[in-house]
Design a protein around this motif. Structure first.
Motif, mmCIF file in Angstrom:
data_model
loop_
_atom_site.group_PDB
_atom_site.id
_atom_site.type_symbol
_atom_site.label_atom_id
_atom_site.label_comp_id
_atom_site.label_asym_id
_atom_site.label_seq_id
_atom_site.Cartn_x
_atom_site.Cartn_y
_atom_site.Cartn_z
ATOM 1 N N ARG A 36 0.812 -1.216 0.000
ATOM 2 C CA ARG A 36 0.000 0.000 0.000
ATOM 3 C C ARG A 36 0.852 1.276 0.000
ATOM 4 O O ARG A 36 0.331 2.365 0.103
ATOM 5 C CB ARG A 36 -0.947 -0.003 1.211
ATOM 6 N N THR A 110 -12.003 11.645 4.113
ATOM 7 C CA THR A 110 -12.113 10.317 3.511
ATOM 8 C C THR A 110 -12.931 9.394 4.405
ATOM 9 O O THR A 110 -13.308 9.755 5.517
ATOM 10 C CB THR A 110 -10.714 9.711 3.286
ATOM 11 N N ASP A 115 -6.841 5.925 3.658
ATOM 12 C CA ASP A 115 -7.012 6.917 2.593
ATOM 13 C C ASP A 115 -6.527 8.286 3.060
ATOM 14 O O ASP A 115 -5.881 9.026 2.306
ATOM 15 C CB ASP A 115 -8.469 6.992 2.157
ATOM 16 N N SER A 118 -2.831 8.246 2.986
ATOM 17 C CA SER A 118 -2.356 8.321 1.598
ATOM 18 C C SER A 118 -2.337 9.760 1.108
ATOM 19 O O SER A 118 -1.393 10.198 0.442
ATOM 20 C CB SER A 118 -3.246 7.465 0.695
ATOM 21 N N CYS A 128 -10.513 11.498 8.388
ATOM 22 C CA CYS A 128 -11.504 10.497 7.961
ATOM 23 C C CYS A 128 -12.621 10.363 8.976
ATOM 24 O O CYS A 128 -12.497 10.782 10.131
ATOM 25 C CB CYS A 128 -10.833 9.137 7.731
ATOM 26 N N ASP A 151 -15.029 7.136 -1.063
ATOM 27 C CA ASP A 151 -14.724 6.100 -2.049
ATOM 28 C C ASP A 151 -15.585 6.257 -3.298
ATOM 29 O O ASP A 151 -16.699 6.813 -3.245
ATOM 30 C CB ASP A 151 -14.969 4.714 -1.460
ATOM 31 N N ASP A 186 -10.433 3.966 -4.301
ATOM 32 C CA ASP A 186 -10.183 4.825 -3.140
ATOM 33 C C ASP A 186 -8.829 5.511 -3.268
ATOM 34 O O ASP A 186 -8.083 5.290 -4.222
ATOM 35 C CB ASP A 186 -10.300 4.035 -1.830
ATOM 36 N N TRP A 187 -8.485 6.340 -2.280
ATOM 37 C CA TRP A 187 -7.288 7.178 -2.358
ATOM 38 C C TRP A 187 -6.007 6.397 -2.146
ATOM 39 O O TRP A 187 -4.955 6.772 -2.663
ATOM 40 C CB TRP A 187 -7.415 8.337 -1.375
ATOM 41 N N ASN A 188 -6.061 5.304 -1.402
ATOM 42 C CA ASN A 188 -4.857 4.495 -1.283
ATOM 43 C C ASN A 188 -4.531 3.807 -2.603
ATOM 44 O O ASN A 188 -3.353 3.695 -2.972
ATOM 45 C CB ASN A 188 -4.994 3.457 -0.170
ATOM 46 N N GLU A 189 -5.540 3.373 -3.312
ATOM 47 C CA GLU A 189 -5.307 2.771 -4.626
ATOM 48 C C GLU A 189 -4.658 3.775 -5.574
ATOM 49 O O GLU A 189 -3.728 3.438 -6.321
ATOM 50 C CB GLU A 189 -6.626 2.262 -5.214
ATOM 51 N N HIS A 191 -2.855 6.346 -4.630
ATOM 52 C CA HIS A 191 -1.516 6.556 -4.078
ATOM 53 C C HIS A 191 -0.541 5.488 -4.575
ATOM 54 O O HIS A 191 0.613 5.786 -4.901
ATOM 55 C CB HIS A 191 -1.602 6.545 -2.553
#
Length: 221
Positions: A36, A110, A115, A118, A128, A151, A186-189, A191
């Motif tokens: 991640r 988030t 997220d 990230s 969040c 998301d 989502d924001w981690n994806e 990132h």
């Protein structure tokens, strides 16, 4: 009774560069943070007890004791997230927001801490709600320009619709929506997929101002 501070003492700070190769928890935690791209954040791990085989995400302002945490299951079995009880923390999850720069003139909001982390790792102020619902207590804690960065799914869109109703009750329209690119959940994806400059450019390019005389859905399309 135990407090968040007391429970946190039983957790071990996780160092992805110095793991115990014989520990399944350490190996799973390594894959979790490396895959991640979250190695710059200080996670903890728990190997026994109620929070066993989980990576611990501290809610902690710099130089202070943690006031909350989220325990994320590292296996596919069991409940995905465990939070400290209201009896222990003095609050429930819907009362808590992730630590962020409260002096900034904007904050990205988030659904989950990964997220928010990230976004923070890319230099953007973020917090969040631990889910797709903004509670009244959480809304009271937020200051400045609020940017909803939920998301890219039905639950996220529904959460923004409900937030619109809450903001209307507070007579405020200091509110923006940040739309993720198509195909990114989502924001981690994002990132993981994007270098820093592209991430920031994508986030800023996804901002949409919400005019409360129209539906929020218009800002998401």
């Amino acid at each position: 009774k135990n407090s968040v501070k007391d429970i946190f003492k039983s957790f071990s700070e996780f160092d992805h560069l110095n793991i115990d190769a014989t520990s399944l928890t350490d190996r799973l935690a390594y894959n979790f943070v490396v895959n991640r791209k979250l190695t710059k954040f200080k996670f903890h791990v728990c190997k026994k007890g109620r929070y066993a085989n989980r990576i611990i995400i501290p809610f902690q302002h710099k130089g202070r004791n943690p006031y909350y945490f989220q325990a994320r299951n590292l296996s596919l079995l069991g409940i995905k997230y465990l939070n400290p009880s209201r009896e222990v923390a003095g609050v429930q999850s819907s009362d808590v927001i992730f630590p962020h720069d409260e002096s900034a003139d904007y904050v990205f909001l988030t659904e989950g801490p990964l997220d928010a982390i990230s976004l923070q790792l890319n230099g953007l102020n973020a917090t969040c709600t631990q889910g797709s619902t903004l509670s009244n207590v959480q809304a009271e804690q937020l200051r400045g320009k609020l940017v909803f960065a939920y998301d890219n799914d039905e639950a996220g869109r529904f959460g923004i619709e409900k937030a619109r109703e809450l903001m209307l009750c507070k007579n405020t329209n200091n509110f923006r929506v940040c739309k993720l690119p198509e195909g990114v959940k989502d924001w981690n994806e994002l990132h993981v997929k994007c270098p820093n400059k592209e991430f920031v450019r994508t986030a800023m390019g996804g901002l949409h101002k919400v005019d409360f005389s129209f539906q929020v859905s218009a800002a998401l399309n």
